[in-house]
Design a protein around this motif. Sequence first.
Motif, short mmCIF file in Angstrom:
data_model
loop_
_atom_site.label_atom_id
_atom_site.label_comp_id
_atom_site.label_asym_id
_atom_site.label_seq_id
_atom_site.Cartn_x
_atom_site.Cartn_y
_atom_site.Cartn_z
N SER A 60 0.84 -1.19 0.00
CA SER A 60 0.00 0.00 0.00
C SER A 60 0.87 1.24 0.00
O SER A 60 2.02 1.21 0.40
CB SER A 60 -0.91 0.00 1.23
OG SER A 60 -0.14 0.02 2.39
N ASP A 61 0.31 2.34 -0.49
CA ASP A 61 1.03 3.61 -0.47
C ASP A 61 1.21 4.05 0.97
O ASP A 61 0.28 3.99 1.77
CB ASP A 61 0.26 4.66 -1.24
CG ASP A 61 0.21 4.36 -2.73
OD1 ASP A 61 1.16 3.74 -3.23
OD2 ASP A 61 -0.78 4.75 -3.38
N ALA A 75 4.45 18.97 6.18
CA ALA A 75 3.69 18.54 5.00
C ALA A 75 3.22 17.11 5.23
O ALA A 75 3.93 16.28 5.81
CB ALA A 75 4.54 18.63 3.74
N LEU A 76 2.01 16.83 4.78
CA LEU A 76 1.43 15.50 4.90
C LEU A 76 0.92 15.09 3.54
O LEU A 76 0.15 15.83 2.91
CB LEU A 76 0.29 15.51 5.93
CG LEU A 76 -0.43 14.19 6.16
CD1 LEU A 76 0.53 13.17 6.79
CD2 LEU A 76 -1.63 14.39 7.06
N GLN A 77 1.37 13.94 3.06
CA GLN A 77 0.99 13.41 1.75
C GLN A 77 1.32 14.41 0.65
O GLN A 77 0.58 14.56 -0.31
CB GLN A 77 -0.49 13.03 1.72
CG GLN A 77 -0.91 11.96 2.70
CD GLN A 77 -0.30 10.60 2.43
OE1 GLN A 77 0.89 10.39 2.69
NE2 GLN A 77 -1.08 9.68 1.91
N GLY A 78 2.42 15.13 0.80
CA GLY A 78 2.86 16.07 -0.22
C GLY A 78 2.17 17.42 -0.20
O GLY A 78 2.45 18.27 -1.05
N LYS A 79 1.29 17.66 0.75
CA LYS A 79 0.58 18.94 0.84
C LYS A 79 1.03 19.65 2.11
O LYS A 79 1.00 19.09 3.19
CB LYS A 79 -0.93 18.71 0.88
CG LYS A 79 -1.47 18.09 -0.39
CD LYS A 79 -2.95 17.84 -0.29
CE LYS A 79 -3.44 17.12 -1.53
NZ LYS A 79 -4.83 16.72 -1.40
N PRO A 99 -5.16 2.94 8.98
CA PRO A 99 -4.26 2.41 10.01
C PRO A 99 -3.29 1.34 9.50
O PRO A 99 -2.27 1.09 10.13
CB PRO A 99 -5.23 1.81 11.04
CG PRO A 99 -6.46 1.52 10.27
CD PRO A 99 -6.54 2.54 9.18
N GLU A 100 -3.59 0.74 8.35
CA GLU A 100 -2.72 -0.33 7.84
C GLU A 100 -1.53 0.21 7.05
O GLU A 100 -0.58 -0.52 6.79
CB GLU A 100 -3.53 -1.29 6.97
CG GLU A 100 -3.96 -0.73 5.62
CD GLU A 100 -5.14 0.23 5.67
OE1 GLU A 100 -5.35 0.93 4.67
OE2 GLU A 100 -5.82 0.31 6.70
N LYS A 101 -1.58 1.49 6.68
CA LYS A 101 -0.49 2.06 5.89
C LYS A 101 0.73 2.37 6.76
O LYS A 101 0.59 2.86 7.87
CB LYS A 101 -0.95 3.36 5.21
CG LYS A 101 -1.90 3.15 4.07
CD LYS A 101 -2.18 4.46 3.38
CE LYS A 101 -3.07 4.27 2.17
NZ LYS A 101 -3.27 5.55 1.46
#
Length: 140
Positions: A60-61, A75-79, A99-101
């Motif tokens: 998963s990403d 920054a979170l997830q590129g933002k 939660p699995e990522k």
Amino acid sequence: MIRTNNTGQFENELTPDLTPLLDIIFIVMVFLLLTASVKLESLEVELPQTETKVLQTTDSDPVTINLTAQPPYWALQGKAVEGWEAFQQAVLKEIKTNPEKPVVIGADKAGSVENMLKLLAFLQQHDIKATQLLMEEDNS
């Protein structure tokens, strides 16, 4: 002089019972272990550099957290996220929805160490495990 029967039933009565002595020794030993002050020592070490690439693939990403040297620092997830409080809420929301990522942290080399420690303390406080810290390969 003490005489015993030849049957041997009184011979065991002449040896002292060491059970109370052993109990006292164990109690004192536990008391000393619990009250001993332990001084934690740390050593300054220089971490080794590696010339090999370590790649970890995931199904998963990952949830990516970036620390930059210039404002906004988070920054979170590129933002980019303005402010520490907004960033905390965004990270918690992202972790609860996925939660699995795995969590991956990428920090700018010129970034603040204080911000990195603040982030690591926040992740530890909320029991969020970071699976990777991104680093550049040493080409020297």
